[in-house]
Write a protein that holds these residues in place. Sequence first.
Motif, PDB file in Angstrom:
ATOM      1  N   ARG A 144     -10.270  56.476  60.604  1.00  0.00           N
ATOM      2  CA  ARG A 144     -11.047  55.336  60.090  1.00  0.00           C
ATOM      3  C   ARG A 144     -11.280  55.576  58.609  1.00  0.00           C
ATOM      4  O   ARG A 144     -11.657  56.678  58.201  1.00  0.00           O
ATOM      5  CB  ARG A 144     -12.388  55.185  60.803  1.00  0.00           C
ATOM      6  N   ALA A 190     -18.637  55.495  58.660  1.00  0.00           N
ATOM      7  CA  ALA A 190     -19.558  55.641  59.797  1.00  0.00           C
ATOM      8  C   ALA A 190     -18.994  55.014  61.070  1.00  0.00           C
ATOM      9  O   ALA A 190     -18.287  54.005  61.024  1.00  0.00           O
ATOM     10  CB  ALA A 190     -20.881  54.971  59.459  1.00  0.00           C
ATOM     11  N   SER A 191     -19.310  55.634  62.187  1.00  0.00           N
ATOM     12  CA  SER A 191     -18.907  55.100  63.498  1.00  0.00           C
ATOM     13  C   SER A 191     -19.743  55.750  64.580  1.00  0.00           C
ATOM     14  O   SER A 191     -20.081  56.933  64.484  1.00  0.00           O
ATOM     15  CB  SER A 191     -17.433  55.413  63.753  1.00  0.00           C
ATOM     16  N   THR A 192     -20.068  55.004  65.603  1.00  0.00           N
ATOM     17  CA  THR A 192     -20.631  55.575  66.828  1.00  0.00           C
ATOM     18  C   THR A 192     -19.621  55.402  67.954  1.00  0.00           C
ATOM     19  O   THR A 192     -19.076  56.368  68.496  1.00  0.00           O
ATOM     20  CB  THR A 192     -21.956  54.873  67.195  1.00  0.00           C
ATOM     21  N   ARG A 193     -19.338  54.149  68.319  1.00  0.00           N
ATOM     22  CA  ARG A 193     -18.492  53.827  69.465  1.00  0.00           C
ATOM     23  C   ARG A 193     -17.066  54.331  69.345  1.00  0.00           C
ATOM     24  O   ARG A 193     -16.537  54.958  70.270  1.00  0.00           O
ATOM     25  CB  ARG A 193     -18.389  52.291  69.651  1.00  0.00           C
ATOM     26  N   THR A 194     -16.430  53.994  68.225  1.00  0.00           N
ATOM     27  CA  THR A 194     -14.989  54.256  68.126  1.00  0.00           C
ATOM     28  C   THR A 194     -14.716  55.756  68.155  1.00  0.00           C
ATOM     29  O   THR A 194     -13.888  56.245  68.930  1.00  0.00           O
ATOM     30  CB  THR A 194     -14.444  53.622  66.831  1.00  0.00           C
ATOM     31  N   GLN A 220     -10.225  48.234  69.147  1.00  0.00           N
ATOM     32  CA  GLN A 220     -11.356  47.382  69.513  1.00  0.00           C
ATOM     33  C   GLN A 220     -10.825  46.091  70.142  1.00  0.00           C
ATOM     34  O   GLN A 220     -11.351  45.620  71.157  1.00  0.00           O
ATOM     35  CB  GLN A 220     -12.204  47.059  68.276  1.00  0.00           C
ATOM     36  N   PRO A 268     -18.547  43.125  69.047  1.00  0.00           N
ATOM     37  CA  PRO A 268     -17.953  44.473  69.003  1.00  0.00           C
ATOM     38  C   PRO A 268     -19.005  45.566  68.824  1.00  0.00           C
ATOM     39  O   PRO A 268     -18.725  46.730  69.073  1.00  0.00           O
ATOM     40  CB  PRO A 268     -17.023  44.412  67.788  1.00  0.00           C
ATOM     41  N   LEU A 269     -20.169  45.182  68.380  1.00  0.00           N
ATOM     42  CA  LEU A 269     -21.240  46.107  68.021  1.00  0.00           C
ATOM     43  C   LEU A 269     -20.786  47.013  66.858  1.00  0.00           C
ATOM     44  O   LEU A 269     -19.601  47.243  66.715  1.00  0.00           O
ATOM     45  CB  LEU A 269     -21.710  46.934  69.210  1.00  0.00           C
ATOM     46  N   PRO A 270     -21.642  47.564  66.030  1.00  0.00           N
ATOM     47  CA  PRO A 270     -23.085  47.429  66.153  1.00  0.00           C
ATOM     48  C   PRO A 270     -23.557  46.024  65.762  1.00  0.00           C
ATOM     49  O   PRO A 270     -22.972  45.381  64.900  1.00  0.00           O
ATOM     50  CB  PRO A 270     -23.607  48.461  65.136  1.00  0.00           C
ATOM     51  N   HIS A 292      -8.719  46.513  63.435  1.00  0.00           N
ATOM     52  CA  HIS A 292      -9.340  47.478  64.346  1.00  0.00           C
ATOM     53  C   HIS A 292      -8.627  47.289  65.694  1.00  0.00           C
ATOM     54  O   HIS A 292      -9.187  46.724  66.642  1.00  0.00           O
ATOM     55  CB  HIS A 292     -10.836  47.183  64.450  1.00  0.00           C
TER      56      HIS A 292
END
Length: 329
Positions: free
Chosen positions: A107, A54-58, A138, A273-275, A135
């Motif tokens: 990823r 799972a990823s949103t930002r990257t 990041q 770094p979030l989330p 990462h």
Amino acid sequence: MSLTGKHILSCDLFDRDMLEELFLLADLLQPVARGHRVCRVLEGAVLGSLFFEASTRTRLSFDSAFLRLGGAVSDTTGVTVTSITKGESLADTSRVVSGYFDVLVVRHPDEQAVHEIASATHVPVLNGGNGGGEHPTQALLDLYTLRSEFARMGKSLKGSRIALIGDLRHGRTVHSLLRLLSLYEGLTIVCVSPPSLPMPRELLDRAARRGHRIEETDNASVGLKDADVVYATRIQKERFTSTETAFDYSADFRVDGALVNGVCKPEVVIMHPLPRDSTAGANDLSNDLDQDVRLAIFRQTDAGIPTRMALFASVLGVAHQVGSSLRDA
Ligand code: CP
């Protein structure tokens, strides 16, 4: 050393000169990242975005960076939509897709997978997060953000006290960040974690050998005292094995207004770094800091676009064309 054609799997690849070059390029690309200027140095190139976790930002910021430079993106999200579910090996998958794309972003929850994929491709692989390993991109955007926060305040990184707090054992972002910070001089790195979730010893020893002062504590008030930077991380529940228990560490390792205002320097930079985990009782970075100008988390996410643009342009050998290719939007 040039980054052209290189796999970006670990922050160990970078030296200070490479970082300075990347950050200058990222500065140049800031208006493109915001849509104020146009630069199409990646026109005709195709990115294969392979996310097995799972990823949103990257994922989205890699995609956006590539698209804004004029390239095209093909996304595969999740192992269930690839022929790996039919038994195909990572090596075969990698060799196949390297015939389709100019660069891959990967990823994967398994630390070794990104290395297997890189050793079987004909094209550069950028590590978008390999399990509890690293990462690198990041860390690039974190350092880029940190430098700009310090520059705005007229402060030097040298001599600063940087507290890394949370799950430092599984937190791949802090593993990469410590590798980059180690390249600078005269830092005090304070690792604040539960005793069972420490920063890997090898990374601490390396930073100490480079002359940095290293402190370790499981007491957040002690660790964050007089901090110039607080970098909070989530307890990575998904990386705990079945024999371990993801205890609720949140009360002792949560960064909130009372802690920051009670012990940190007044001008502290607060990063993550979030989330952040916003499930009941687990919030590692409290929402009570959301209106605080010292909270840099969304300046970090914004920095993901220009830094990833700079990396793509460098790895694909078009960095030298960026300046002359900038046009008004
Ligand atoms: N920081 C980060 O890697 O976020 P994502 O998991 O949403 O990509």
